[in-house]
Design an enzyme around this catalytic site. Structure first.
Site, PDB file in Angstrom:
ATOM      1  N   GLU A  10       8.679   2.970   7.625  1.00 59.27           N
ATOM      2  CA  GLU A  10       8.293   1.974   6.603  1.00 59.27           C
ATOM      3  C   GLU A  10       9.023   2.229   5.279  1.00 59.27           C
ATOM      4  O   GLU A  10       8.385   2.440   4.252  1.00 59.27           O
ATOM      5  CB  GLU A  10       6.787   2.069   6.333  1.00 59.27           C
ATOM      6  CG  GLU A  10       5.886   1.900   7.538  1.00 59.27           C
ATOM      7  CD  GLU A  10       4.419   2.231   7.218  1.00 59.27           C
ATOM      8  OE1 GLU A  10       4.112   2.716   6.116  1.00 59.27           O
ATOM      9  OE2 GLU A  10       3.579   1.993   8.104  1.00 59.27           O
ATOM     10  N   PRO A  11      10.341   2.231   5.279  1.00 67.28           N
ATOM     11  CA  PRO A  11      11.039   2.512   4.017  1.00 67.28           C
ATOM     12  C   PRO A  11      11.002   1.302   3.077  1.00 67.28           C
ATOM     13  O   PRO A  11      11.130   0.161   3.512  1.00 67.28           O
ATOM     14  CB  PRO A  11      12.479   2.775   4.473  1.00 67.28           C
ATOM     15  CG  PRO A  11      12.625   1.967   5.725  1.00 67.28           C
ATOM     16  CD  PRO A  11      11.272   1.930   6.381  1.00 67.28           C
ATOM     17  N   GLY A  12      10.810   1.587   1.815  1.00 66.20           N
ATOM     18  CA  GLY A  12      10.856   0.533   0.802  1.00 66.20           C
ATOM     19  C   GLY A  12      11.957   0.843  -0.184  1.00 66.20           C
ATOM     20  O   GLY A  12      13.051   0.280  -0.150  1.00 66.20           O
ATOM     21  N   ARG A  13      11.677   1.816  -1.057  1.00 64.19           N
ATOM     22  CA  ARG A  13      12.600   2.153  -2.145  1.00 64.19           C
ATOM     23  C   ARG A  13      14.032   2.405  -1.657  1.00 64.19           C
ATOM     24  O   ARG A  13      14.989   1.911  -2.250  1.00 64.19           O
ATOM     25  CB  ARG A  13      12.089   3.418  -2.844  1.00 64.19           C
ATOM     26  CG  ARG A  13      12.852   3.792  -4.082  1.00 64.19           C
ATOM     27  CD  ARG A  13      12.423   5.156  -4.609  1.00 64.19           C
ATOM     28  NE  ARG A  13      11.024   5.416  -4.547  1.00 64.19           N
ATOM     29  CZ  ARG A  13      10.158   5.222  -5.557  1.00 64.19           C
ATOM     30  NH1 ARG A  13      10.598   4.789  -6.717  1.00 64.19           N
ATOM     31  NH2 ARG A  13       8.884   5.487  -5.394  1.00 64.19           N
ATOM     32  N   ARG A  23       7.788   0.936 -14.561  1.00 61.20           N
ATOM     33  CA  ARG A  23       7.871   2.328 -14.105  1.00 61.20           C
ATOM     34  C   ARG A  23       7.939   3.353 -15.244  1.00 61.20           C
ATOM     35  O   ARG A  23       7.221   4.339 -15.208  1.00 61.20           O
ATOM     36  CB  ARG A  23       9.040   2.501 -13.130  1.00 61.20           C
ATOM     37  CG  ARG A  23       8.982   1.553 -11.920  1.00 61.20           C
ATOM     38  CD  ARG A  23      10.007   1.883 -10.846  1.00 61.20           C
ATOM     39  NE  ARG A  23       9.687   3.119 -10.179  1.00 61.20           N
ATOM     40  CZ  ARG A  23      10.314   4.245 -10.382  1.00 61.20           C
ATOM     41  NH1 ARG A  23      11.341   4.297 -11.220  1.00 61.20           N
ATOM     42  NH2 ARG A  23       9.938   5.333  -9.764  1.00 61.20           N
ATOM     43  N   TYR A  70       4.796   5.724 -15.146  1.00 61.09           N
ATOM     44  CA  TYR A  70       5.007   7.055 -14.550  1.00 61.09           C
ATOM     45  C   TYR A  70       5.925   7.942 -15.380  1.00 61.09           C
ATOM     46  O   TYR A  70       6.274   9.043 -14.935  1.00 61.09           O
ATOM     47  CB  TYR A  70       5.660   6.941 -13.167  1.00 61.09           C
ATOM     48  CG  TYR A  70       5.123   5.888 -12.243  1.00 61.09           C
ATOM     49  CD1 TYR A  70       3.832   5.959 -11.746  1.00 61.09           C
ATOM     50  CD2 TYR A  70       5.931   4.829 -11.842  1.00 61.09           C
ATOM     51  CE1 TYR A  70       3.362   4.994 -10.876  1.00 61.09           C
ATOM     52  CE2 TYR A  70       5.463   3.864 -10.963  1.00 61.09           C
ATOM     53  CZ  TYR A  70       4.180   3.946 -10.491  1.00 61.09           C
ATOM     54  OH  TYR A  70       3.726   2.997  -9.631  1.00 61.09           O
ATOM     55  N   CYS A  80       3.257  -5.372 -27.780  1.00 58.76           N
ATOM     56  CA  CYS A  80       2.489  -4.720 -28.849  1.00 58.76           C
ATOM     57  C   CYS A  80       1.720  -3.516 -28.324  1.00 58.76           C
ATOM     58  O   CYS A  80       0.483  -3.506 -28.335  1.00 58.76           O
ATOM     59  CB  CYS A  80       1.542  -5.735 -29.461  1.00 58.76           C
ATOM     60  SG  CYS A  80       2.463  -7.140 -30.052  1.00 58.76           S
ATOM     61  N   GLU A  81       2.428  -2.535 -27.819  1.00 60.92           N
ATOM     62  CA  GLU A  81       1.834  -1.282 -27.381  1.00 60.92           C
ATOM     63  C   GLU A  81       2.897  -0.204 -27.518  1.00 60.92           C
ATOM     64  O   GLU A  81       4.050  -0.439 -27.163  1.00 60.92           O
ATOM     65  CB  GLU A  81       1.455  -1.326 -25.885  1.00 60.92           C
ATOM     66  CG  GLU A  81       0.416  -2.331 -25.557  1.00 60.92           C
ATOM     67  CD  GLU A  81      -0.457  -1.913 -24.388  1.00 60.92           C
ATOM     68  OE1 GLU A  81      -0.570  -0.698 -24.125  1.00 60.92           O
ATOM     69  OE2 GLU A  81      -0.998  -2.808 -23.752  1.00 60.92           O
ATOM     70  N   TYR A  89      10.240  -1.692  -6.806  1.00 61.53           N
ATOM     71  CA  TYR A  89       9.075  -1.579  -7.686  1.00 61.53           C
ATOM     72  C   TYR A  89       9.417  -1.996  -9.120  1.00 61.53           C
ATOM     73  O   TYR A  89       8.836  -1.489 -10.078  1.00 61.53           O
ATOM     74  CB  TYR A  89       8.494  -0.149  -7.642  1.00 61.53           C
ATOM     75  CG  TYR A  89       8.182   0.304  -6.237  1.00 61.53           C
ATOM     76  CD1 TYR A  89       7.113  -0.254  -5.536  1.00 61.53           C
ATOM     77  CD2 TYR A  89       8.969   1.259  -5.583  1.00 61.53           C
ATOM     78  CE1 TYR A  89       6.846   0.130  -4.233  1.00 61.53           C
ATOM     79  CE2 TYR A  89       8.700   1.650  -4.279  1.00 61.53           C
ATOM     80  CZ  TYR A  89       7.632   1.078  -3.614  1.00 61.53           C
ATOM     81  OH  TYR A  89       7.371   1.455  -2.316  1.00 61.53           O
TER      82      TYR A  89
HETATM   83  N1  LLP Z   1       4.213   2.894   3.575  1.00 63.27           N
HETATM   84  C1  LLP Z   1       3.081   3.055   2.854  1.00 63.27           C
HETATM   85  C2  LLP Z   1       1.805   3.171   3.561  1.00 63.27           C
HETATM   86  C3  LLP Z   1       3.150   3.120   1.449  1.00 63.27           C
HETATM   87  O1  LLP Z   1       2.030   3.311   0.748  1.00 63.27           O
HETATM   88  C4  LLP Z   1       4.399   3.017   0.799  1.00 63.27           C
HETATM   89  C5  LLP Z   1       4.509   3.078  -0.657  1.00 63.27           C
HETATM   90  C6  LLP Z   1       5.550   2.833   1.598  1.00 63.27           C
HETATM   91  C7  LLP Z   1       5.423   2.783   2.985  1.00 63.27           C
HETATM   92  C8  LLP Z   1       6.920   2.699   1.011  1.00 63.27           C
HETATM   93  O2  LLP Z   1       7.294   3.851   0.354  1.00 63.27           O
HETATM   94  P1  LLP Z   1       8.789   4.026  -0.175  1.00 63.27           P
HETATM   95  O3  LLP Z   1       9.698   4.099   1.040  1.00 63.27           O
HETATM   96  O4  LLP Z   1       9.118   2.866  -1.027  1.00 63.27           O
HETATM   97  O5  LLP Z   1       8.746   5.310  -0.909  1.00 63.27           O
HETATM   98  N2  LLP Z   1       5.273   1.983  -7.583  1.00 63.27           N
HETATM   99  C9  LLP Z   1       5.756   3.315  -7.298  1.00 63.27           C
HETATM  100  C10 LLP Z   1       5.861   3.568  -5.801  1.00 63.27           C
HETATM  101  C11 LLP Z   1       4.571   3.347  -5.073  1.00 63.27           C
HETATM  102  C12 LLP Z   1       4.692   3.535  -3.577  1.00 63.27           C
HETATM  103  C13 LLP Z   1       3.457   3.109  -2.875  1.00 63.27           C
HETATM  104  N3  LLP Z   1       3.509   3.203  -1.448  1.00 63.27           N
HETATM  105  C14 LLP Z   1       7.084   3.520  -8.005  1.00 63.27           C
HETATM  106  O6  LLP Z   1       7.529   2.626  -8.726  1.00 63.27           O
HETATM  107  O7  LLP Z   1       7.685   4.597  -7.918  1.00 63.27           O
END
Ligand code: LLP
Length: 422
Positions: free
Chosen positions: A276-279, A315, A319, A347-348, A376
């Site tokens: 499940e890659p996102g980033r 971000r 963070y 305004c923060e 993100y």
């Molecule tokens: N699978 C699950 C169950 C997750 O909770 C997440 C991310 C992913 C896959 C994807 O993860 P990745 O491959 O993108 O690392 N907003 C934060 C990141 C929050 C990630 C939440 N879960 C940021 O901007 O760094």
């Protein structure tokens, strides 16, 4: 520069389109993505997976960048989707992902979301609690279906990443404690409207060392063997996302090494895999373009006030995340560097992207790019201070398309209603 951007004739260019062109056509702030960059990341991971010979489905984590054009790009490359809400489910379907290639994660799936996911026939529910399991069984029974489920395991492993994006420790809200899985498995076998396919794990995001994943995968291996010794049939393992990108030159885990680790630890279990890659798939293929509105010097600090704000890219405020900030017009060789505070109009005080960042001279009207903003970024943007929702642009070769226009205050307030009773 990597990331499909480089200076050509002194102008920052993504693939073959200059950022100046896009800023002139779309205005700032705006996100700009490289289709080639996203495709390259997907192909690299896919190649590593194919080389491992383990049957694997890559399910793009939609939360990282849910624009339909982005999901559709991955859909055409053969990706499935990992979704965490009804909204993401609809987006994935609309963007062309087949329902059976969709996995649904998240600790708080609502009844309506579960019912819809059953109706369209998604491939997998990642169940995060015994109550959710009972609910899915009940809702599936009501429509005479059998829901495909895996248990999301909380392996109690520290992902060694930012505390706010770490999910695999036992005191996190995520998953089911690893020691509770065997008894829950036995219980689930008695539920007629769920089919147990296997297990899932996701310990966090932006994980830039192999150790934590190794620990988690070893625990998953032991759990699979333990369950199998009690007769369980486990055909699927979902190993989540989490692969990092390099925001400021830090070392990251190469996808090839990540897949090699998987092969080494669980390759002999004969399971199909889900990732499940996102980033990793989108992060370094996007920039946020912004214009310097004003400059001021105050108490010995040099401020550049830009037209992007924390609502457009949360971000750093949320963070303390680092993004490279680079001028769109290449600085002259040997240009002096000055420490700048780059801040937005909100305004923060937390609406600050960086403090004391060494940058070449900045003047009103200059364009800047925040790099590595493809994950993100737009996905977490909002309309705070009644600022418009930031537009998004996709570059492909020498062309570009606006894949989300600027959505302004009028569009937001048209849904507000004066109170009749007031
Ligand atoms: N699978 C699950 C169950 C997750 O909770 C997440 C991310 C992913 C896959 C994807 O993860 P990745 O491959 O993108 O690392 N907003 C934060 C990141 C929050 C990630 C939440 N879960 C940021 O901007 O760094």
């Amino acid at each position: 520069m990597d990331r499909n951007i480089e200076y050509r004739n002194g102008q920052m260019t993504m693939e073959s389109v200059t950022m100046r062109q896009i800023a002139a056509a779309v205005g700032t702030p705006c996100y700009v993505y490289s289709a080639a960059g996203m495709e390259r990341a997907y192909r690299r991971l896919e190649a590593a997976v194919l080389a491992s010979k383990i049957p694997t489905t890559i399910c793009f984590a939609v939360k990282a960048n849910p624009n339909l054009a982005v999901i559709n790009l991955f859909s055409k490359l053969g990706s499935g989707a990992d979704v965490v809400s009804g909204g993401e489910l609809e987006r994935a379907l609309r963007a062309g992902i087949a329902a059976e290639r969709i996995v649904f994660s998240g600790v708080g799936k609502t009844r309506a979301e579960i019912a819809r996911a059953l109706e369209v026939g998604i491939g997998q529910f990642n169940v995060e609690s015994p109550s959710e399991l009972a609910m899915i069984n009940r809702l599936a029974a009501a429509v005479n279906l059998v829901a495909p489920v895996v248990f999301r395991v909380n392996p109690d492993v520290d992902a060694a990443t930012h505390a706010k994006i770490s999910t695999g420790k036992k005191d996190n809200k995520f998953g089911i404690a690893i020691d509770e899985i065997p008894s829950l498995w036995q219980l689930a076998l008695k539920l007629p409207n769920v089919k147990l396919l296997g297990l899932a794990v996701h310990i966090g995001s932006q994980i830039n060392e192999l150790g934590p994943s190794r620990q988690a995968f070893i625990k998953m291996r032991e759990l699979v063997l333990n369950l199998r010794s009690q007769g369980a049939v486990i055909e699927r393992l979902d190993l989540g996302g989490g692969l990092a990108i390099s925001y400021r030159g830090e070392k990251t885990v190469a996808p090839e090494d990540f897949i090699a680790l998987i092969s080494e630890v669980i390759g002999d279990l004969g399971c199909q895999l889900i990732l499940e890659p996102g980033r990793y798939l989108v992060g370094d293929s996007g920039v946020l373009l912004t214009e310097v509105l004003y400059r001021k010097s105050q108490s010995g600090r040099e401020f550049a006030i830009v037209d992007a704000a924390m609502n457009d890219l949360m971000r750093p405020a949320l963070y303390g995340s680092y993004h490279h900030i680079v001028p769109v017009a290449e600085a002259a060789d040997g240009a002096p560097l000055t420490p700048f505070d780059i801040v937005g109009p909100i305004c923060e005080s937390t609406d600050s992207f960086t403090s004391g960042r060494e940058l070449p001279p900045l003047a009103e009207g200059d364009l800047l790019a925040f790099l590595d903003a493809g994950a993100y970024g737009a996905s977490m943007s909002n309309g705070y201070n009644s600022r418009p929702l930031v537009p998004e642009v996709m570059v492909k070769g020498d062309r570009f398309d606006v894949i989300r226009p600027r959505i302004g205050a009028e569009e937001f307030y048209k849904f507000d209603k004066l109170c009749n009773e007031c």
